[in-house]
Motif scaffolding. Structure first.
Motif, short mmCIF file in Angstrom:
data_model
loop_
_atom_site.label_atom_id
_atom_site.label_comp_id
_atom_site.label_asym_id
_atom_site.label_seq_id
_atom_site.Cartn_x
_atom_site.Cartn_y
_atom_site.Cartn_z
N GLN A 1 3.86 1.49 -1.21
CA GLN A 1 4.43 1.62 -2.56
C GLN A 1 3.40 2.19 -3.53
O GLN A 1 3.71 3.03 -4.38
CB GLN A 1 4.94 0.26 -3.04
CG GLN A 1 6.17 -0.22 -2.28
CD GLN A 1 6.61 -1.58 -2.76
OE1 GLN A 1 6.00 -2.16 -3.66
NE2 GLN A 1 7.68 -2.10 -2.15
N ILE A 2 2.14 1.69 -3.40
CA ILE A 2 1.09 2.19 -4.31
C ILE A 2 0.86 3.68 -4.09
O ILE A 2 0.73 4.46 -5.05
CB ILE A 2 -0.20 1.39 -4.10
CG1 ILE A 2 -0.01 -0.04 -4.60
CG2 ILE A 2 -1.38 2.05 -4.80
CD1 ILE A 2 -1.16 -0.97 -4.29
N ARG A 3 0.84 4.09 -2.83
CA ARG A 3 0.63 5.51 -2.57
C ARG A 3 1.80 6.33 -3.09
O ARG A 3 1.60 7.44 -3.65
CB ARG A 3 0.46 5.73 -1.06
CG ARG A 3 -0.93 5.32 -0.54
CD ARG A 3 -1.17 5.90 0.86
NE ARG A 3 -0.24 5.36 1.82
CZ ARG A 3 -0.43 4.28 2.54
NH1 ARG A 3 -1.55 3.60 2.39
NH2 ARG A 3 0.49 3.85 3.40
N GLU B 1 1.40 6.52 -6.82
CA GLU B 1 0.31 7.42 -7.17
C GLU B 1 0.72 8.87 -6.96
O GLU B 1 0.39 9.76 -7.76
CB GLU B 1 -0.93 7.09 -6.33
CG GLU B 1 -1.61 5.80 -6.74
CD GLU B 1 -2.79 5.50 -5.85
OE1 GLU B 1 -2.96 6.20 -4.82
OE2 GLU B 1 -3.57 4.57 -6.18
N HIS C 1 0.83 -1.21 0.00
CA HIS C 1 0.00 0.00 0.00
C HIS C 1 0.86 1.25 0.00
O HIS C 1 0.56 2.24 -0.72
CB HIS C 1 -0.94 -0.01 1.22
CG HIS C 1 -2.14 -0.89 1.04
ND1 HIS C 1 -3.13 -0.67 0.11
CD2 HIS C 1 -2.50 -2.04 1.69
CE1 HIS C 1 -4.06 -1.60 0.19
NE2 HIS C 1 -3.69 -2.48 1.15
#
Length: 219
Positions: free
Chosen positions: A180-182, A185, A178
């Motif tokens: 890494q995803i943030r 993004e 999560h």
């Protein structure tokens, strides 16, 4: 002398249609008792010389010495005594034989009793050993059950610990993903906004050039 404690002895026999009874001193008794009483006093059916018949005196006088001896033995009752003695000896031999049989049977029973006592002791020893065996088997079974329960508890604790550690690792991995995803993004969004702005400006210029070309053609 009759073996009765009385000066006068009364013996009576009553013969009926279906019974034959003997009485001694007005008390009922058996024929064998009357016979034994008379024989004890010297009156016996084996001795016919209590009453001397007519013509017998001459025969008595002409008897030989041996015949007179036998006659005196009969009158004195020694013949009856000898017969009873022989009967008694015969009964004694019979009783001795029965006694020997009883002793043999008693010895056999004692041997059997000793054998049964030995078997009883063996049975008691076997029962005692069997009770000890069952007690030891139960103790061993209980010990194995306790050991198995402990192993199951240990395995369950290890499994719970492993699952907890695995879940914690998965949670950490998910959190990292999560994060890494943030991060991706947050880094991609500014680039996308700038590209969209340049694309919008290019589209507006293109529209303006097209409009100017249409105007020049009309003049």
């Amino acid at each position: 002398r009759l073996a009765v404690a009385a000066t006068t002895v009364t013996i009576r026999r009553t013969i009926g249609w279906k019974k034959d009874e003997f009485f001694l001193q007005r008390q009922r008794c058996t024929k064998q008792e009357i016979t034994s009483l008379l024989e004890g006093a010297g009156f016996s059916k084996q001795n016919p010389y209590y009453i001397v018949q007519q013509g017998k005196v001459q025969a008595l006088c002409t008897m030989s010495d041996l015949e007179r001896l036998r006659l005196l033995q009969q009158v004195a009752g020694t013949v009856l005594y000898d017969e009873k003695k022989r009967d008694s000896v015969s009964h004694m031999h019979d009783n001795q034989g029965r006694l020997d049989q009883v002793n043999d049977l008693l010895q056999e029973m004692q041997d059997k009793l000793a054998e049964l006592e030995s078997e009883k002791q063996e049975l008691q020893a076997y029962q005692q050993a069997d009770r000890q065996r069952r007690a030891l088997s139960y103790a061993l079974y209980e010990k194995e059950c306790v050991k198995a329960r402990r192993q199951l508890i240990q395995i369950d604790d290890e499994r719970q610990t492993h699952l907890t550690q695995t879940l914690q690792e998965l949670h950490q991995d998910v959190k990292a993903v999560h994060d890494q995803i943030r991060n991706v993004e947050s880094s991609v969004l500014p680039v996308s906004n700038a590209s969209y702005k340049r694309w919008t400006q290019q589209v507006q210029r293109t529209r303006k050039q097209a409009a100017a070309s249409k105007t020049s053609g009309s003049i």
